[in-house]
Design a protein around this motif. Structure first.
Motif, PDB file in Angstrom:
ATOM      1  N   LYS A 109      42.858  39.234   6.107  1.00  0.00           N
ATOM      2  CA  LYS A 109      43.050  38.915   4.268  1.00  0.00           C
ATOM      3  C   LYS A 109      44.013  37.666   4.936  1.00  0.00           C
ATOM      4  O   LYS A 109      43.270  36.445   4.408  1.00  0.00           O
ATOM      5  CB  LYS A 109      43.677  39.810   3.940  1.00  0.00           C
ATOM      6  N   ALA A 110      44.612  38.168   5.858  1.00  0.00           N
ATOM      7  CA  ALA A 110      45.681  36.997   6.094  1.00  0.00           C
ATOM      8  C   ALA A 110      45.343  35.731   6.832  1.00  0.00           C
ATOM      9  O   ALA A 110      45.741  34.572   6.673  1.00  0.00           O
ATOM     10  CB  ALA A 110      47.070  37.247   6.714  1.00  0.00           C
ATOM     11  N   GLU A 111      43.922  35.514   7.670  1.00  0.00           N
ATOM     12  CA  GLU A 111      44.245  34.753   8.514  1.00  0.00           C
ATOM     13  C   GLU A 111      42.928  33.878   7.602  1.00  0.00           C
ATOM     14  O   GLU A 111      42.549  32.716   7.890  1.00  0.00           O
ATOM     15  CB  GLU A 111      42.713  35.432   9.971  1.00  0.00           C
ATOM     16  N   ALA A 112      41.957  34.845   6.943  1.00  0.00           N
ATOM     17  CA  ALA A 112      40.828  34.455   5.729  1.00  0.00           C
ATOM     18  C   ALA A 112      41.666  33.124   5.028  1.00  0.00           C
ATOM     19  O   ALA A 112      41.626  31.834   4.815  1.00  0.00           O
ATOM     20  CB  ALA A 112      40.363  35.255   4.973  1.00  0.00           C
ATOM     21  N   ILE A 113      43.280  33.959   4.404  1.00  0.00           N
ATOM     22  CA  ILE A 113      43.936  32.772   3.377  1.00  0.00           C
ATOM     23  C   ILE A 113      44.212  31.631   4.825  1.00  0.00           C
ATOM     24  O   ILE A 113      44.614  30.450   3.601  1.00  0.00           O
ATOM     25  CB  ILE A 113      45.467  33.085   3.236  1.00  0.00           C
ATOM     26  N   SER A 114      44.983  31.738   5.814  1.00  0.00           N
ATOM     27  CA  SER A 114      45.197  30.219   6.470  1.00  0.00           C
ATOM     28  C   SER A 114      43.587  29.347   6.569  1.00  0.00           C
ATOM     29  O   SER A 114      44.262  28.120   6.851  1.00  0.00           O
ATOM     30  CB  SER A 114      45.641  30.502   8.044  1.00  0.00           C
TER      31      SER A 114
END
Length: 674
Positions: A589-594
């Motif tokens: 999820k954090a990578e997708a947000i980035s």
């Protein structure tokens, strides 16, 4: 003593034979020695220090307050409006005394020309009590000078009469007070103990907080957010708010707004709603576009690592190696080697021979520093209060090290001994910072992986170079991160931010522990190894750990809002996530947000700076056409990090059926710690 059924204040400390020497040197004065009882009492959110002569010990009418004139002559006078309208059953009870706590004050009496303070009646004039929140310092007597005594100085500079302990040492009283406030020696006079000394409060072990009453927890949160947030917010919320609200079901709603106020004030200068402050960019609602689906790969294997090393031991294609580590982490067999590169202990372009020489040099340097504190005698340590305090804190923290891993099982386990020695040596390495609560959390995984004292120390020193600001006295690093986190979260979901603000939670204080020790207490021991090595790649952007926070909060948003959680419930819910968060899911999820933010063409300048995205084009307002909707918006380029060519695992943990380019050998098993 109070009548049965009436006493509600809890006596924490009680000592008879505590005297006031009212007329020192005048042996013919019958009041020269006034015997009394000293008590420390606790009730609700107050702790009171109370001294009174023996003959007044049961008479609440003798409760007095201090006044001070301009010539610093202290006058003890009866508290007004408290003598009348009291029944006999009220007079002889501690309930009466507690009723008067809020009326006790310190005020100036009119100054007279040379007149001395006049007192109305005998021994009662010396009675006093004060709240611990009003205490500024305590002056101690010199050792070996007869009876020990203490002098209390209050925050408005009122100095109370010296209390002489004829029937025991004053140390027990000091120990009792230290359960509620932090005391440290004054740099100017070692006999003076200052209350809530900043340096020591930052470092104080949180072990005692688990057992102390609500008053102490409130004060520690307000004065010492480091220690308080490490305790576990469920303890704080259940203990503080239940005691403040009492047992009345009608009050079991959201806690009073002032509870949020003292939390937001705990970090002075923190402005979560910084958009309203001059000089800050106003972040408006922006369409970030569709969020991409992100998958993760298997951990980097020993075979893959070996293939990327040349004949002299240099790591080839460092950027690609970092990308693989970011996307899948490392197999456990690789961590001992790879972590030294990720943390900067070994340069990526170094040869095997250069690393061997570096280790020899660092080994000598480490043991020279270790010898420094090992050679300090007990007598020398007594004269070095900072080193003594560092050792005491380290010993307490090491004894509380996470024992879920076999490496740290047992009180005399070698792993615990090495933890202690490395942390003491770090105090020699950076004596100004020394040891601060939380550092042992950062060291224990490093020592577990390195299995070597010297390598663990230098990896820890490198990690502390990154984390140093989190532990500094002014807390500037923590302030900055909380503000940056608020900025990112507001961009991602302004509605959720507004809801948190409506519940007095907009300052995101419940994320403090996440940031302070990089999620060490939120994930299992094995998961934190994976999470840290991914963050150490510094991919896919700067401050990726803040996006991890956003990912966790986003996952909890629905439950928080649908169940209408208030201040207390939010705090408790976030704390109870500990050890229940799926590390792979959060990383996806954090990578997708980035990636979602990188693809957005109109990111606010503040967000670009937080994520380390360079400006390529900054739109400027056109005053003639009125086209100013893009003020402060920056077009940010896609970072060098690419992930299209890597074999992946979906967020659910399922392997992609069509991995490309780099494959993982089926013969290499995933090694995990015991």
């Amino acid at each position: 003593m109070a009548a049965a059924g009436v006493v509600s204040g809890k006596i924490i400390y009680e000592q008879e034979g505590v005297y006031i020497h009212s007329s020192s040197g005048k042996t013919n004065d019958q009041d020269s020695l006034i015997s009394g009882i000293l008590r420390v009492l606790e009730k609700d959110a107050e702790v009171i220090v109370d001294w009174r002569p023996l003959d007044d010990a049961l008479d609440s009418s003798s409760i007095l307050y201090a006044g001070k004139d301009s010539s610093s002559v202290v006058e003890w006078t009866q508290a007004p409006k408290e003598r009348a309208h009291r029944g006999p059953e009220h007079v002889n009870s501690y309930e009466a005394e507690w009723d008067m706590v809020n009326t006790v004050s310190f005020k100036k009496k009119p100054h007279t020309n040379g007149d001395t303070a006049s007192h109305r009646n005998g021994k009662s004039k010396w009675s006093f009590l004060f709240s611990l929140t009003d205490l500024k310092s305590i002056k101690q007597s010199k050792e070996g000078m007869g009876w020990s005594y203490l002098v209390f100085c209050l925050k408005d500079d009122v100095v109370l009469p010296a209390l002489h302990f004829h029937q025991g040492d004053s140390k027990l009283l000091i120990d009792s007070l230290e359960k509620y406030v932090v005391l440290c020696e004054s740099p100017q006079d070692k006999r003076i103990l200052l209350v809530n000394c900043q340096n020591k409060s930052l470092s104080q072990s949180f072990e005692n907080l688990l057992d102390e009453p609500a008053y102490g927890l409130i004060q520690k949160i307000k004065k010492d957010p480091y220690t308080a947030t490490m305790v576990g917010f469920s303890k704080v919320t259940n203990y503080i708010f239940d005691s403040l609200r009492g047992n009345d079901p009608s009050t079991h709603q959201r806690p009073p707004s002032e509870m949020a106020d003292f939390l937001s004030d705990a970090i002075p200068g923190l402005k979560i709603n910084q958009q309203e402050e001059p000089g800050f960019e106003v972040i408006t609602r922006i369409d970030l576009g569709e969020r991409p689906v992100v998958q993760r790969r298997e951990p980097v294997s020993l075979e893959e690592w070996t293939k990327n090393i040349d004949s002299e031991g240099r790591i080839l294609n460092v950027d690609n190696m970092k990308q693989m580590i970011f996307r899948g982490g490392l197999s456990h067999a690789l961590r001992k080697q790879a972590w030294k590169f990720l943390l900067g202990y070994f340069p990526w372009d170094s040869t095997k021979e250069e690393r061997t020489q570096l280790q020899k040099q660092k080994t000598d340097e480490y043991f020279r520093m270790k010898l420094q504190w090992k050679s300090v005698s007990e007598e020398q340590e007594k004269r070095n209060s900072r080193l003594r305090d560092y050792r005491s804190l380290i010993e307490k923290d090491v004894n509380r090290t996470d024992r879920t891993n076999k490496f740290y099982e047992g009180q005399d386990n070698p792993g615990l001994i090495l933890l202690h020695d490395i942390l003491m040596t770090y105090c020699m390495y950076d004596f100004d910072l020394g040891y601060v609560q939380g550092m042992s959390d950062l060291l224990s995984p490093l020592l577990y992986v390195m299995e070597n004292e010297v390598d663990a120390f230098w990896c820890f020193a490198s990690y502390m170079d990154q984390m140093h600001q989190n532990f500094e006295e002014q807390m500037q690093g923590m302030k900055t991160q909380l503000i940056q986190l608020s900025t990112l979260l507001r961009l991602l979901d302004s509605g959720f931010c507004s809801y948190l603000e409506s519940q007095d939670s907009g300052y995101l204080y419940f994320c403090f522990r996440w940031l302070l020790i990089r999620f060490k207490r939120e994930f299992s021991f094995l998961d934190i190894l994976r999470l840290w090595e991914v963050m150490w790649t510094e991919l896919p952007c700067k401050n990726f750990h803040l996006l991890l926070c956003c990912a966790i909060l986003e996952s909890e948003k629905q439950q928080i809002m649908e169940k209408h959680y208030g201040f207390n419930e939010i705090l408790k819910h976030i704390n109870e996530l500990s050890m229940k968060i799926d590390v792979e899911d959060v990383l996806c999820k954090a990578e997708a947000i980035s990636l979602q933010m990188v693809k957005c063409k109109e990111l606010p300048q503040a967000v670009c700076e937080i994520l380390g995205l360079q400006d390529s084009e900054v739109a400027t307002p056109d005053s003639d056409t009125g086209e100013d909707e893009h003020v402060g918006m920056t077009s940010c380029p896609t970072p060098a990090f690419q992930s299209d060519s890597l074999p992946v695992l979906a967020a659910s943990g399922a392997r992609d059926d069509n991995p490309t380019q780099i494959s993982v050998s089926p013969n290499v098993s995933r090694l995990t710690p015991a």
